[in-house]
Design an enzyme around this catalytic site. Structure first.
Site, mmCIF file in Angstrom:
data_model
loop_
_atom_site.group_PDB
_atom_site.id
_atom_site.type_symbol
_atom_site.label_atom_id
_atom_site.label_comp_id
_atom_site.label_asym_id
_atom_site.label_seq_id
_atom_site.Cartn_x
_atom_site.Cartn_y
_atom_site.Cartn_z
ATOM 1 N N GLU A 85 -9.191 7.704 3.647
ATOM 2 C CA GLU A 85 -8.924 7.956 5.027
ATOM 3 C C GLU A 85 -9.449 9.455 5.315
ATOM 4 O OE1 GLU A 85 -5.266 7.015 6.932
ATOM 5 O OE2 GLU A 85 -6.000 7.839 8.952
ATOM 6 N N LYS A 135 0.878 -1.099 -0.045
ATOM 7 C CA LYS A 135 0.029 0.002 0.029
ATOM 8 C C LYS A 135 0.666 1.265 0.058
ATOM 9 C CE LYS A 135 -2.217 1.451 3.821
ATOM 10 N NZ LYS A 135 -1.664 2.840 3.854
ATOM 11 N N GLU A 152 0.646 5.689 -0.157
ATOM 12 C CA GLU A 152 -0.345 6.999 -0.103
ATOM 13 C C GLU A 152 -0.235 7.843 -1.006
ATOM 14 O OE1 GLU A 152 0.535 8.585 3.855
ATOM 15 O OE2 GLU A 152 0.094 6.809 4.785
HETATM 16 O O1 KIV Z 1 -0.730 2.452 8.713
HETATM 17 C C1 KIV Z 1 -2.180 2.368 8.972
HETATM 18 O O2 KIV Z 1 -2.587 1.750 9.825
HETATM 19 C C2 KIV Z 1 -3.073 2.784 7.918
HETATM 20 C C3 KIV Z 1 -4.289 2.701 8.154
HETATM 21 C C4 KIV Z 1 -4.887 3.570 8.957
HETATM 22 C C5 KIV Z 1 -5.339 2.641 6.809
HETATM 23 O O3 KIV Z 1 -2.618 3.223 6.847
#
Ligand code: KIV
Length: 294
Positions: free
Chosen positions: A194, A125, A127
């Site tokens: 988010e 993932k 951002e």
């Molecule tokens: O790092 C994390 O826990 C996250 C979530 C809040 C989506 O990115």
């Protein structure tokens, strides 16, 4: 018809294509994701039947005691991804790319994503919106599935001027939709939204073929994610509005440790049942040498 990934009679491993196909408007059940950072957390999450375990960079704040997520490295993330992966969960393991691991160059980005995959993540993932698409495309072309993350992106805490709800103005809301579409076009299989008003998150969700997973983004997303320690109440500090506490683990834990401390101090712990004993023959033979009192 419900397409829940969790309620099949024999639970099969959750795959990226199965997640990518999970849209509420196509009859799927909401996706469930929770964070975990170690083996016990992963076992709890998997036994509870979640679809995805996110080894999030929230590790920095939740486990390592930092004030923001900017302090963790790829090596830190790989260390914790590996701990989760060793439990071999059925849930899909998402490894979070930390700040500065996908900002410098495409080559660097792919190498860092590969490090999390080699540690046991099944996807990564990152951002950011449209400006991240070259990185997303490069990671995807290395056969690594990518989950996007838009809205309140904690790695941008200084640029945003704090952890603030995003997308309240119409221009910002339209930008979120454009970012989400760009990430989908670049090959993301799902997107975390988010800290965004629920109506805006719903618009983003409706504009995509891939699922959205909300945190502080209302009920119209295709799934939800929470930080495990928040939902368990491992800490009693003030939590954001979107956190629902399902347990009070802090209270239970403090009470348990306090009871242990009291038992040690009064001599109530350990008991004879909690101690190892010599056989009478062994005790006797030791007494012969004067090294043990009978
Ligand atoms: O790092 C994390 O826990 C996250 C979530 C809040 C989506 O990115």
């Amino acid at each position: 018809m419900s397409l829940s990934l969790a309620t099949e009679s024999v639970r099969r491993p959750v795959t990226v294509p199965a997640v990518a196909a999970s849209k509420l408007n196509r009859g799927s059940d909401p996706l469930v994701m929770v964070t975990a950072y170690d083996a016990p957390g992963a076992r709890i999450a998997d036994e509870a039947g979640v679809d995805m375990i996110l080894v999030g960079d929230s590790l920095a704040m939740v486990v390592l005691g930092y004030d923001d997520t900017l302090q963790v490295t790829v090596a830190d993330m790989a260390h914790h991804v590996a701990a989760v992966a060793r439990t071999k969960p059925k849930a899909l393991i998402v490894g979070d790319l930390p700040w500065m691991s996908y900002h410098v160059s495409v080559e660097d980005t792919v190498r860092n994503a590969a490090e999390l995959i080699r540690a046991g993540a099944q996807c990564v993932k990152l951002e950011g919106g449209a400006k991240r698409t070259p990185m997303v495309e490069a990671i995807v072309s290395a056969e690594i599935p990518v989950m996007g993350h838009i809205g309140l992106t904690p790695q941008s805490v200084h640029a945003m001027g704090g952890f603030k709800v995003q997308g309240r103005e119409s221009e910002a809301a339209l930008q979120l939709i454009a970012d989400a579409k760009a990430l989908q076009h670049a090959g993301c299989f799902a997107i975390v939204i988010e800290g965004v008003p629920d109506q805006v998150a719903a618009m983003v969700t409706d504009s995509l073929d891939i699922p959205t997973i909300g945190i502080g983004a209302g009920a119209r997303c295709d799934g939800q994610v929470l930080v495990m320690h928040d939902l368990l109440g491992v800490e009693d500090r003030i939590a954001p509005k979107f956190v629902r506490r399902y347990a009070d683990v802090k209270r239970v834990s403090v009470d348990a440790v306090a009871a242990y401390a009291a038992d040690v101090r009064t001599g109530a712990f350990p008991s004879a049942e909690e101690s190892y004993h010599l056989t009478s023959e062994q005790a006797e033979s030791m007494a012969l040498y004067g090294s043990i009192s009978a």
